[in-house]
Design an enzyme around this catalytic site. Sequence first.
Site, PDB file in Angstrom:
ATOM      1  N   ASP A  30       0.817  -1.217   0.000  1.00 56.26           N
ATOM      2  CA  ASP A  30       0.000   0.000   0.000  1.00 56.26           C
ATOM      3  C   ASP A  30       0.848   1.263   0.000  1.00 56.26           C
ATOM      4  OD1 ASP A  30       0.801  -0.931   2.637  1.00 56.26           O
ATOM      5  OD2 ASP A  30      -0.323   0.765   3.431  1.00 56.26           O
ATOM      6  N   ARG A  52       2.999   1.559 -11.846  1.00 62.10           N
ATOM      7  CA  ARG A  52       2.576   1.065 -10.522  1.00 62.10           C
ATOM      8  C   ARG A  52       1.657  -0.138 -10.710  1.00 62.10           C
ATOM      9  NH1 ARG A  52       2.428   6.788  -9.554  1.00 62.10           N
ATOM     10  NH2 ARG A  52       0.174   6.879  -9.882  1.00 62.10           N
ATOM     11  N   LYS A 142      -5.771  -0.634   7.276  1.00 61.09           N
ATOM     12  CA  LYS A 142      -4.537  -0.283   7.999  1.00 61.09           C
ATOM     13  C   LYS A 142      -4.477   1.214   8.273  1.00 61.09           C
ATOM     14  CE  LYS A 142      -0.077   0.796   6.527  1.00 61.09           C
ATOM     15  NZ  LYS A 142       1.165   0.567   5.774  1.00 61.09           N
ATOM     16  N   GLU A 185      -1.801  -0.246  14.267  1.00 58.55           N
ATOM     17  CA  GLU A 185      -0.347  -0.192  14.076  1.00 58.55           C
ATOM     18  C   GLU A 185       0.294   0.970  14.822  1.00 58.55           C
ATOM     19  OE1 GLU A 185       0.865  -0.010   9.949  1.00 58.55           O
ATOM     20  OE2 GLU A 185       2.975   0.099  10.466  1.00 58.55           O
ATOM     21  N   SER A 301       3.367  -8.779   8.533  1.00 59.73           N
ATOM     22  CA  SER A 301       2.628  -7.886   7.641  1.00 59.73           C
ATOM     23  C   SER A 301       3.688  -6.968   7.046  1.00 59.73           C
ATOM     24  CB  SER A 301       1.581  -7.091   8.430  1.00 59.73           C
ATOM     25  OG  SER A 301       0.960  -6.146   7.588  1.00 59.73           O
TER      26      SER A 301
HETATM   27  P1  13P Z   1       7.493  -2.339   6.521  1.00 58.78           P
HETATM   28  O1  13P Z   1       7.377  -3.833   6.675  1.00 58.78           O
HETATM   29  O2  13P Z   1       8.188  -1.930   5.272  1.00 58.78           O
HETATM   30  O3  13P Z   1       8.032  -1.669   7.757  1.00 58.78           O
HETATM   31  O4  13P Z   1       6.042  -1.754   6.333  1.00 58.78           O
HETATM   32  C1  13P Z   1       4.917  -2.400   6.689  1.00 58.78           C
HETATM   33  C2  13P Z   1       3.801  -1.440   6.785  1.00 58.78           C
HETATM   34  O5  13P Z   1       2.718  -1.686   6.285  1.00 58.78           O
HETATM   35  C3  13P Z   1       4.021  -0.172   7.522  1.00 58.78           C
HETATM   36  O6  13P Z   1       2.831   0.521   7.700  1.00 58.78           O
END
Ligand code: 13P
Length: 365
Positions: A30, A52, A142, A185, A301
């Site tokens: 994303d 992209r 997310k 997150e 993730s």
């Molecule tokens: P990274 O694994 O590159 O840190 O990113 C994951 C992600 O979705 C950060 O929001």
Amino acid sequence: MLTLSKEIQNELQQTARSIATIGKGILAADESMSTIGKKFVQISVENTKENRRLYRQMLLCDDRIKEFISGVILHDETLYQKDDNGKNFVDLLREKNIIPGIKVDRGLVTLIGTYSETTTQGLDDLKPRCEEYYKLGCRFAKWRSVLKIDDQNGLPSALAIVENARGLARYASICQECRIVPIVEPEVLSDGNHSLERCQQVSQKVFAATIAALHEHNVLMEGILMKPNMITAGHDHGPSNAEEIGLATATTLLRTIPASVPGIMFLSGGQSEEEATVNLSMINQIGSKMRPKVPWTLSFSYGRALQNSAITLWAGNAANVGKARNELVRRMKANSMASQGRYMPEASSTSSTATKSNYVAKHVY
Ligand code: 13P
């Protein structure tokens, strides 16, 4: 009193559990236009909508990924794009039994009166956007919030911790109302020269504050997924070993995250592909031997730690799609093993890009 209906609760729980299926994880694809643009500069590919699309087609259209991937986080642009055969990417994922997800935050803004700390924006029209995303087939979302460690300036400040926790909680509550599982997150950045112990102390406060805010907002714990950083020393401190990271990460999570959360899907945060895999495997190995042992699926993730070798091999050339996909699938498989604590590094076949650091100072997504 307004509450989530039993039907919505069941749907959320089912979605979260199926993303947290043992042996599977999430591909974070994303990246914003500007972040993907920085990757494209390195491989001399122009940052156009079509390029992209071609890149995301390389990532998403191999049938083998369904064995290791339960969900993909997409950018809004990708939702409306199709593969070369005219098939919508969302439908293509659903046919593979992979759950489409969507990044819904609108990036970071600074907080006045702090040392350039940030909060995440995007709440105002989040409900209509989530309703639309649900109609388009997305079932999880997310929202990235970012905290920095800087002991000289007293970071993270109490304001940044509270403000980011509240933002995550309000986002989570809106998503759940719209039948979308929120990935929560709270990322404590690896920027800085702090020790692993300091990262643990700060992450503990941040994760605890986040969970407290989720409870204040009546978020259904069974219907979320957590996406935290691993507990590591700061990037400028020098490396921590996998055992230290495994123990500190499992300990921090056991102290702060309720057992009712179905899955904890780590971000890779600038670690190399290989480090992110080895550390995930060690967290699972150590976590399963602790008392109490870790009650969640602990999986990945990853953005950078899944894509780096693949994008380098691809380099914008259709002739390279096959070998780029082989490498992508190899990393997915390695992380699938790691999510079960069973990853064995194969020194002979580890490419140089897989051990290359993916660290970017003050990383934005
Ligand atoms: P990274 O694994 O590159 O840190 O990113 C994951 C992600 O979705 C950060 O929001």
